[in-house]
Design a protein around this motif. Structure first.
Motif, mmCIF file in Angstrom:
data_model
loop_
_atom_site.group_PDB
_atom_site.id
_atom_site.type_symbol
_atom_site.label_atom_id
_atom_site.label_comp_id
_atom_site.label_asym_id
_atom_site.label_seq_id
_atom_site.Cartn_x
_atom_site.Cartn_y
_atom_site.Cartn_z
ATOM 1 N N LEU A 1 0.833 -1.205 0.000
ATOM 2 C CA LEU A 1 0.000 0.000 0.000
ATOM 3 C C LEU A 1 0.869 1.257 0.000
ATOM 4 O O LEU A 1 0.651 2.187 -0.786
ATOM 5 C CB LEU A 1 -0.925 0.003 1.225
ATOM 6 N N GLU B 1 1.055 4.134 -2.847
ATOM 7 C CA GLU B 1 0.664 5.511 -2.542
ATOM 8 C C GLU B 1 1.825 6.487 -2.741
ATOM 9 O O GLU B 1 1.624 7.611 -3.230
ATOM 10 C CB GLU B 1 0.109 5.608 -1.119
ATOM 11 N N GLY C 1 2.480 7.061 5.805
ATOM 12 C CA GLY C 1 1.195 7.666 5.446
ATOM 13 C C GLY C 1 1.224 9.173 5.597
ATOM 14 O O GLY C 1 0.642 9.906 4.788
ATOM 15 N N VAL D 1 3.074 10.486 2.569
ATOM 16 C CA VAL D 1 2.203 10.413 1.386
ATOM 17 C C VAL D 1 1.247 11.598 1.385
ATOM 18 O O VAL D 1 1.093 12.308 0.379
ATOM 19 C CB VAL D 1 1.405 9.087 1.376
ATOM 20 N N GLN D 2 0.597 11.833 2.523
ATOM 21 C CA GLN D 2 -0.368 12.944 2.600
ATOM 22 C C GLN D 2 0.334 14.285 2.438
ATOM 23 O O GLN D 2 -0.191 15.198 1.799
ATOM 24 C CB GLN D 2 -1.121 12.896 3.936
ATOM 25 N N GLN E 1 0.951 14.846 -1.230
ATOM 26 C CA GLN E 1 -0.305 15.141 -1.926
ATOM 27 C C GLN E 1 -0.837 16.526 -1.553
ATOM 28 O O GLN E 1 -1.448 17.203 -2.386
ATOM 29 C CB GLN E 1 -1.354 14.066 -1.609
ATOM 30 N N TRP F 1 -3.967 6.418 9.398
ATOM 31 C CA TRP F 1 -3.169 7.536 8.913
ATOM 32 C C TRP F 1 -3.771 8.895 9.282
ATOM 33 O O TRP F 1 -3.375 9.934 8.753
ATOM 34 C CB TRP F 1 -2.945 7.439 7.396
ATOM 35 N N PRO G 1 -12.951 3.190 0.849
ATOM 36 C CA PRO G 1 -12.176 4.354 0.393
ATOM 37 C C PRO G 1 -12.834 4.991 -0.834
ATOM 38 O O PRO G 1 -13.605 4.333 -1.539
ATOM 39 C CB PRO G 1 -10.802 3.765 0.052
ATOM 40 N N ASP H 1 -6.149 14.773 -3.042
ATOM 41 C CA ASP H 1 -6.063 13.338 -3.319
ATOM 42 C C ASP H 1 -6.873 12.535 -2.309
ATOM 43 O O ASP H 1 -7.028 12.938 -1.158
ATOM 44 C CB ASP H 1 -4.606 12.878 -3.276
ATOM 45 N N ARG H 2 -7.312 11.350 -2.719
ATOM 46 C CA ARG H 2 -8.122 10.516 -1.831
ATOM 47 C C ARG H 2 -7.362 10.076 -0.589
ATOM 48 O O ARG H 2 -7.970 9.754 0.429
ATOM 49 C CB ARG H 2 -8.657 9.301 -2.581
ATOM 50 N N SER H 3 -6.020 10.064 -0.651
ATOM 51 C CA SER H 3 -5.245 9.667 0.524
ATOM 52 C C SER H 3 -5.180 10.789 1.562
ATOM 53 O O SER H 3 -4.787 10.559 2.704
ATOM 54 C CB SER H 3 -3.813 9.280 0.120
ATOM 55 N N ARG I 1 -10.748 12.552 4.411
ATOM 56 C CA ARG I 1 -11.691 11.568 4.950
ATOM 57 C C ARG I 1 -12.691 12.346 5.791
ATOM 58 O O ARG I 1 -12.564 13.566 5.920
ATOM 59 C CB ARG I 1 -10.948 10.494 5.776
#
Ligand SMILES: [Fe+2]
Length: 432
Positions: free
Chosen positions: A11, A15, A133, A136-137, A140, A191, A324, A403-405, A408
């Protein structure tokens, strides 16, 4: 090695790769002159974002998680966001575009090696790959910032994307959210960042909230009704700012004989009446709401409308459930370069019947940015805590450029109430 560790490594690798592909797209779409130029005093030169992404990745993953030797300790200070304001960053002896690309690639190679060996449990930083994570965020989020820089850049268009889906039906009016407690924030989302934690119960009095974000047509009606010229609708600070900054319409809007037009990434077109309005500041959003006889939702109201499932009493990860984000749920990830018309994502509706909470446009709330009860700074105070207080307003839900990551149901963004170079819109609420 457990199956779960394998799954997490796959994952993370996916990502990290997606984030880098996007960074590459945004930084290769323009020439070196555009990479080092300052397109707005509000923004860094793109080449600063590029090397800063690599530097944060080096600090957290190469040095901290990996325990490896520094790649370029000498440049840490240049890319520390707290040391130099955005407007001053072109004056720094930054890495040039070629050096910045080489540096970020070198860091990434080391990180992929760290990923093969790092534990995925044992300390909070590595638990369920949290630090990966976070990085990654972070990348993004800078990609969204770079997209906002592209929106401010003058010159011929360099980005393109297909139009968003067309609405399946009309979405109008508001829903009544009954009084009661719900669970706000999270203690389980792996995350989630420190400011989203911990999960806690909040009592929210009954309220109405709009089923859809405020559209361009609705916002244009506020302008046509003289909303920008009537101090009754504005807060005192908002009216001062409206006058000092000469605000008359959202950023990137222009009026000609045929009506309002807006410019998206170098292309100017008549506004789409059904699209959520974007590029308004908090003061403009609050003024519209007052004119409409409403107000902005509090952060708790927004989150209850987005996550609370009356059938179970549980708070969902996303408005549509715990899965997700898929392409059918929300307009995210720069897949389209504009918000989608209201009604375009029926599969993304919340249990209470509220549409397009995730994606399209960040939504201003009435709330100042504060820590939740039991807040603990992690992994460092500079992530969130130093921004707590009355200076910043919270935005929720992400935009077409998020981004989707990096979004939420619990995700919190914050900015100054005067900012509108971000992809910011809003919806209204009122007491029941
Ligand atoms: Fe950053």
């Amino acid at each position: 090695m457990t199956h779960e560790t394998d799954r997490l490594r796959d994952l993370v690798a996916t990502e990290l790769g997606r984030a880098r592909d996007r960074t590459t797209l945004l930084t290769e779409a323009v020439d070196d002159g555009d990479l080092v130029r300052q397109h707005s005093p509000l923004m860094s030169p793109l080449v600063w974002d590029l090397a800063h992404v690599g530097n944060q990745e080096e600090l957290w993953l190469v040095r901290d998680v990996g325990g490896r030797e520094p790649v370029r300790r000498d440049i840490d200070e240049l890319y520390d966001a707290f040391k130099h304001s955005r407007r001053d960053r072109t004056q720094l002896p930054l890495l040039d575009p070629r050096e910045a690309r080489k540096y970020t690639a070198t860091v990434r190679d080391k990180v992929l090696d760290v990923l093969d060996h790092a534990p995925m449990e044992g300390t909070p930083l590595v638990e369920r790959a949290f630090a990966f994570g976070m990085i990654v965020q972070h990348e993004q989020q800078h990609d969204e910032t770079m997209l906002a820089t592209h929106q401010l850049r003058a010159g011929a268009p360099v980005l393109s994307a297909p139009p968003p889906p067309v609405p399946a039906g009309k979405v109008t009016g508001e829903v009544l959210v009954p009084a009661g407690e719900f669970t706000m924030g999270t203690s389980t989302e792996p995350w989630a960042l420190d400011n989203e934690r911990p999960a806690h119960r909040v009592f929210v009095p009954a309220f109405h909230i709009d089923r859809a974000p405020i559209t361009n047509a609705e916002y244009a009606a506020f302008i046509d009704a003289g909303g920008y010229d009537d101090p009754r609708w504005w807060t005192t600070a908002g009216w001062d700012h409206r006058q000092a900054a000469g605000l008359v319409a959202p950023l990137h809007w222009t009026r000609d004989v045929s009506g309002w037009a807006s410019t998206h990434f170098g292309r100017t077109n008549p506004i789409n009446p059904d699209e959520p309005v974007v590029h308004v500041c908090w003061y403009e959003a609050a003024a519209y709401a007052a004119w409409a006889g409403k107000r902005l939702p509090t952060e708790a109201e927004w989150e209850k409308a987005a996550r609370w499932d009356p059938a179970t009493g549980r708070s969902l990860r996303y408005p549509w459930g715990d899965d997700p984000p898929g392409v059918e749920h929300a307009n995210l990830g720069q897949r389209h370069l504009q918000p989608a018309p209201v009604g375009a994502y029926p599969a993304g509706v919340s249990p209470l019947g509220v549409h397009q909470l995730i994606g399209d446009a960040w939504e201003w709330t009435s709330s100042d940015f504060h820590g939740y009860p039991g807040f603990t700074p992690f992994p460092y105070r500079e992530y969130s805590e130093v921004f707590f207080g009355p200076d910043y307003k919270v935005l929720r839900g992400g935009s077409f450029g998020t981004d989707r990551s990096a979004v939420r149901g619990t995700f919190r963004n914050w900015d100054y109430p005067i900012r509108r170079q971000i992809f910011s819109g809003f919806r209204c609420a009122r007491d029941a």
